[in-house]
Each structure stands twice: as structure tokens, then as C-alpha cells.
Design a protein around this motif. Structure first.
Motif, PDB file in Angstrom:
ATOM      1  N   VAL A 298     -47.758  61.031 -13.414  1.00  6.27           N
ATOM      2  CA  VAL A 298     -47.697  60.251 -14.232  1.00  6.27           C
ATOM      3  C   VAL A 298     -48.861  59.098 -14.247  1.00  6.27           C
ATOM      4  O   VAL A 298     -49.537  59.424 -13.317  1.00  6.27           O
TER       5      VAL A 298
ATOM      6  N   CYS B 201     -50.755  55.485 -17.248  1.00  8.77           N
ATOM      7  CA  CYS B 201     -50.530  54.857 -17.485  1.00  8.77           C
ATOM      8  C   CYS B 201     -51.167  54.762 -18.868  1.00  8.77           C
ATOM      9  O   CYS B 201     -51.474  55.159 -19.916  1.00  8.77           O
TER      10      CYS B 201
ATOM     11  N   VAL C 278     -42.462  51.743 -12.225  1.00 14.73           N
ATOM     12  CA  VAL C 278     -41.148  51.859 -12.944  1.00 14.73           C
ATOM     13  C   VAL C 278     -41.347  52.888 -11.006  1.00 14.73           C
ATOM     14  O   VAL C 278     -41.215  53.367 -10.747  1.00 14.73           O
TER      15      VAL C 278
ATOM     16  N   LEU D   8     -37.499  57.551 -12.880  1.00 19.67           N
ATOM     17  CA  LEU D   8     -38.179  58.851 -13.442  1.00 19.67           C
ATOM     18  C   LEU D   8     -37.464  60.224 -13.339  1.00 19.67           C
ATOM     19  O   LEU D   8     -37.465  60.484 -14.410  1.00 19.67           O
TER      20      LEU D   8
ATOM     21  N   ILE E 155     -46.349  62.779 -17.976  1.00 14.89           N
ATOM     22  CA  ILE E 155     -45.252  61.612 -17.554  1.00 14.89           C
ATOM     23  C   ILE E 155     -46.034  60.507 -18.933  1.00 14.89           C
ATOM     24  O   ILE E 155     -46.685  60.403 -17.448  1.00 14.89           O
ATOM     25  N   THR E 156     -46.151  60.212 -19.516  1.00 17.51           N
ATOM     26  CA  THR E 156     -47.383  58.999 -19.900  1.00 17.51           C
ATOM     27  C   THR E 156     -46.170  58.019 -20.092  1.00 17.51           C
ATOM     28  O   THR E 156     -44.796  57.770 -20.502  1.00 17.51           O
ATOM     29  N   ILE E 157     -46.278  56.934 -19.115  1.00 20.49           N
ATOM     30  CA  ILE E 157     -45.111  55.950 -18.839  1.00 20.49           C
ATOM     31  C   ILE E 157     -45.860  54.218 -20.258  1.00 20.49           C
ATOM     32  O   ILE E 157     -46.958  54.058 -19.887  1.00 20.49           O
TER      33      ILE E 157
ATOM     34  N   ARG F 233     -39.604  53.449 -21.516  1.00 18.39           N
ATOM     35  CA  ARG F 233     -40.151  53.937 -22.734  1.00 18.39           C
ATOM     36  C   ARG F 233     -40.979  55.456 -21.854  1.00 18.39           C
ATOM     37  O   ARG F 233     -41.726  54.511 -21.243  1.00 18.39           O
ATOM     38  N   TYR F 234     -40.835  56.427 -21.839  1.00 23.94           N
ATOM     39  CA  TYR F 234     -41.239  57.254 -21.131  1.00 23.94           C
ATOM     40  C   TYR F 234     -41.973  58.384 -22.743  1.00 23.94           C
ATOM     41  O   TYR F 234     -41.001  58.666 -23.020  1.00 23.94           O
TER      42      TYR F 234
ATOM     43  N   PHE G 120     -42.936  62.170 -22.178  1.00 22.71           N
ATOM     44  CA  PHE G 120     -42.898  64.024 -21.208  1.00 22.71           C
ATOM     45  C   PHE G 120     -43.524  64.332 -21.927  1.00 22.71           C
ATOM     46  O   PHE G 120     -42.887  65.084 -23.248  1.00 22.71           O
TER      47      PHE G 120
ATOM     48  N   GLU H  40     -35.452  54.556 -21.322  1.00 22.19           N
ATOM     49  CA  GLU H  40     -34.231  53.981 -20.092  1.00 22.19           C
ATOM     50  C   GLU H  40     -33.317  52.905 -21.244  1.00 22.19           C
ATOM     51  O   GLU H  40     -33.855  51.769 -21.247  1.00 22.19           O
TER      52      GLU H  40
END
Length: 332
Positions: free
Chosen positions: A127, A129, A170, A175, A309-311, A316-317, A319, A331
Motif C-alpha cells: 500500500v 501513498c 484508510v 481496502l 495499491i496506490t491510495i 479512491r484507489y 490497483f 469507495e
């Protein structure tokens, strides 16, 4: 042994790899059915698996008792390349060493530290940022009361404050639920998704065929080596001036170095193609093996398919699959 290297690069921890080997009833080289995480560590750092031999790993410290200790710089070590038939490529071995360093760095350790990295949680080291690029770390809020919450939070924010990065935390289950939705979307359109993956493979493989350039480079290198031998022969017989020899020797050596670098670049590109193709095929196998939609988060499925996974925001993510394909999720 190749399986161990592949699973480690897929994101599995030492213990997870060991558990899988025991589950499949695969024995160690000594015939033992028990695998330890320390055994996995040794295998992942042993150069013999890519065909090399490192001599003088230990040194004799007492010639009377013949006591030997690990060589920590007391004596020079000697690495013999291409000593025997390899099980994995040198590129894969080096990639694993870099991954070990990356994991150690994420944990705030240094290579050689006695502390060991452990993927206790499926999301660990995956995960990141979207603001500063740092990895997210797992934290537990209100751990001593009923409002306990597990979240993933930007390491930069945790260590340096919101002035350095204002990324929000998050919830872990958010996630996990996002992955369930992503997977189910792919599964519902499985045929189209697999066609897309296969198209990706074809795109990668359609890049210039590197086999012919490699053969040409090998021929050029052999010719230059012959030229160098002839040059040395002339010098030994005093049939060439020292200044001419020095110029020609430097020219041939430079051309050889340039060809070696070009060859290494092409081989690295070929290996990258092979790795991506393998990862895509593994994802296709996972999709074909699945019989229904995913009802809850599955650690093994996540590790097999997701690179990171970039947050982008708390809702909003992005993958990134191991095939390189990126899938956005929101989400609501």
C-alpha cells in the motif's frame, strides 16, 4: 527451489513460503518434512542456485582444533561464476536480493540486521501513498476499547506530520472490500479480462526480437577476443611497438565492454518479458481456477494478483496487478 524464489517475489513471507511447502508435502534436500523460515532465508541468499560458487565463506581460526568461523572480512572470498548448472537465473537471484533490501528498508532495518521482515498482513509493503510515494503502515486506533479500528496510514504523515504529507488514513476493511469488488468485476467479465491480459503478453513479445541481435553481439565479441589474443601474441614476440599495442588494446577492450553492456541490457529486457509473461499466465490460471465470485477478502488471491495499491484519496484507489494492468476503484 525455483518455487521459493518465485513465491518470495510474489510478496510471500519466509514463513508463508515454508507453510506452503509443508502443505504440499515437499521435502527439504535432507528429506525433512519440516521447513523453517530460516531455511527459506538461507536458500534465498545462496548464490549456488544461479550456478555460482563462493569460496572461503569460513576461515580457520585455530589450526590445532580446526575451529572455523564465518568469514566476515578476515580473508578474501572468491566467487566463481558459471560453476555448475543453475536452477534460477542470475537476474532472478539479484532481483530477490533487491527485494530483500526493499523489505528491510520498509521495516527500518538494514541488511544483516538480526531482525527479520515478516509479511504478517497481506497488505504489508503493498500500500503506497499517492501524494508522497511512501508506503502505508498498519496501525490500530483505540486498541483498548470497543471502538478499536485498524487503519493503514502514510509513513511520512506518521513520522513527519501533515506538513510533510496530508494523506488520510484508510480503514483496512475498506481496502479489503475494494479488492473484492475489483476481483469480482474482473471475474464477471472473465473472458474479456483474459483477452486483455493475453493482448498484453502479445504486445510485450512483439517488441523487437532480441535473439538475432544477441547472436550478432556474440559473434562480434568472439572476433574482438581473437583480435586481442593476436595483439598479445604480437607483443610477446616484440613485433609491435608499445605505443601501438596500448592504443589497440584500449580500443578493443572498450569495444568489448560496450558489447557486454549492450548484451546485458538485451538479456535484462528478455528476462523482464519472461517475468511479465509468467505473471500474466499465473493471473489467468487463478481466474480460470476460480468457480464463483469472491464473498470476502482472500489473502492468497490478493498476493497472487496484486503488485501494489496506490491510495489517491481515502475513497479512491489504484490497483496495479502483477501483469502491470492498473484498475481504479472508488469507495461510494
Amino acid at each position: 527451489m525455483r518455487r521459493i524464489y518465485e513465491e518470495y517475489l510474489e510478496g510471500k513471507s519466509y514463513q508463508s513460503i515454508a507453510n506452503g511447502l509443508m502443505k504440499d508435502k515437499i521435502q527439504t534436500v535432507t528429506g525433512n518434512v519440516k521447513w523453517w523460515d530460516s531455511t527459506i532465508t538461507i536458500i534465498l541468499t545462496n548464490e549456488k542456485y544461479y550456478g555460482a560458487l563462493l569460496q572461503q565463506k569460513t576461515v580457520t581460526v585455530d589450526f590445532l582444533t580446526h575451529k572455523r568461523l564465518k568469514n566476515k572480512g578476515q580473508e578474501q572470498k572468491y566467487l566463481i561464476e558459471d560453476n555448475h548448472e543453475p536452477i534460477i537465473s542470475k537476474e532472478m537471484f539479484e532481483t530477490v536480493q533487491k527485494e530483500k533490501e526493499r523489505r528491510a528498508h520498509l521495516k527500518g532495518n538494514i541488511m544483516g540486521d538480526r531482525k527479520k521482515y515478516s509479511s504478517k498482513y497481506a497488505l504489508s509493503s503493498k500500500v503506497f501513498c499517492g501524494c508522497c510515494g511512501a508506503n502505508f503502515k498498519r496501525r490500530t486506533w483505540n486498541s483498548n476499547n470497543v471502538s478499536k479500528k485498524v487503519v493503514w496510514q502514510c509513513r511520512t504523515y506518521v513520522n513527519e506530520g501533515k506538513e510533510a504529507c496530508d494523506a488520510k488514513a484508510v480503514n483496512e476493511h475498506v481496502l479489503q472490500d475494494a479488492f473484492v469488488r475489483v476481483f469480482n468485476r474482473m471475474y464477471e467479465n472473465k473472458d474479456g479480462f483474459i483477452r486483455t491480459l493475453k493482448a498484453n503478453i502479445e504486445t510485450i513479445l512483439s517488441k523487437r526480437d532480441a535473439q538475432e541481435p544477441l547472436l550478432k553481439i556474440d559473434e562480434q565479441m568472439e572476433q574482438l577476443k581473437d583480435d586481442l589474443k593476436g595483439l598479445v601474441s604480437l607483443k610477446l614476440r616484440d613485433q609491435i611497438e608499445e605505443s601501438v599495442y596500448a592504443v589497440e588494446n584500449a580500443r578493443i577492450s572498450k569495444e568489448l565492454d560496450e558489447l557486454r553492456q549492450e548484451k546485458a541490457t538485451i538479456e535484462k529486457d528478455n528476462d523482464h518479458k519472461s517475468q511479465v509473461t509468467q505473471r500474466v499466465n499465473e493471473i489467468i490460471q487463478v481466474m480460470n481456477a476460480r468457480q464463483d465470485l469472491l464473498e470476502q477478502f482472500d489473502d492468497d488471491l490478493f498476493n497472487a494478483m496484486v503488485e501494489k495499491i496506490t491510495i489517491l484519496s481515502p475513497t479512491r484507489y489504484l490497483f496495479t496487478l502483477k501483469s502491470g494492468l492498473e484498475i481504479a476503484e472508488f469507495e461510494e
